[in-house]
Write a protein that holds these residues in place. Sequence first.
Motif, PDB file in Angstrom:
ATOM      1  N   THR A  34     -80.645  14.477  -7.777  1.00 54.32           N
ATOM      2  CA  THR A  34     -79.632  13.986  -8.702  1.00 54.32           C
ATOM      3  C   THR A  34     -78.556  13.281  -7.894  1.00 54.32           C
ATOM      4  N   SER A  50     -88.212  16.281 -10.438  1.00 51.81           N
ATOM      5  CA  SER A  50     -87.226  15.698 -11.353  1.00 51.81           C
ATOM      6  C   SER A  50     -86.328  14.761 -10.558  1.00 51.81           C
ATOM      7  N   SER A  52     -82.806  12.206 -11.353  1.00 54.31           N
ATOM      8  CA  SER A  52     -81.793  11.603 -12.202  1.00 54.31           C
ATOM      9  C   SER A  52     -80.923  10.743 -11.296  1.00 54.31           C
ATOM     10  N   SER A  54     -78.313   7.535 -11.294  1.00 56.13           N
ATOM     11  CA  SER A  54     -77.499   6.624 -12.097  1.00 56.13           C
ATOM     12  C   SER A  54     -77.452   5.231 -11.485  1.00 56.13           C
ATOM     13  N   ASN A  72     -85.745   9.737 -14.228  1.00 57.01           N
ATOM     14  CA  ASN A  72     -84.842   8.827 -14.942  1.00 57.01           C
ATOM     15  C   ASN A  72     -84.010   8.054 -13.932  1.00 57.01           C
ATOM     16  N   ASP A  74     -81.436   4.518 -13.677  1.00 57.44           N
ATOM     17  CA  ASP A  74     -80.710   3.517 -14.451  1.00 57.44           C
ATOM     18  C   ASP A  74     -80.887   2.095 -13.929  1.00 57.44           C
TER      19      ASP A  74
END
Length: 87
Positions: A34, A50, A52, A54, A72, A74
């Motif tokens: 993250t 996982s 994440s 941005s 995920n 961005d």
Amino acid sequence: SGNVMVGGLATITATGGAISISSGTNNFGTLALTGTNITITEKSATDLTSVSASGTLSITSSGAITDSGEVNVDSNVTLTATGNNII
């Protein structure tokens, strides 16, 4: 700037910050990441449990790159696994 070796799950969180672990001799079991812009280099196969990000995600692996969880991002994603599968 040394080598990072983790036999199991490596959870790395830099809330609002970048992650850059780019020594070519790093070795992780699985990765949970993250952060904003994330750069990982690994000397073996890379399993993303996982992610994440941005910002951007860049993975360079000497083995296959797989995702066994949710990823995920961005912005841009760069995956490099020369001679190996990206699944």
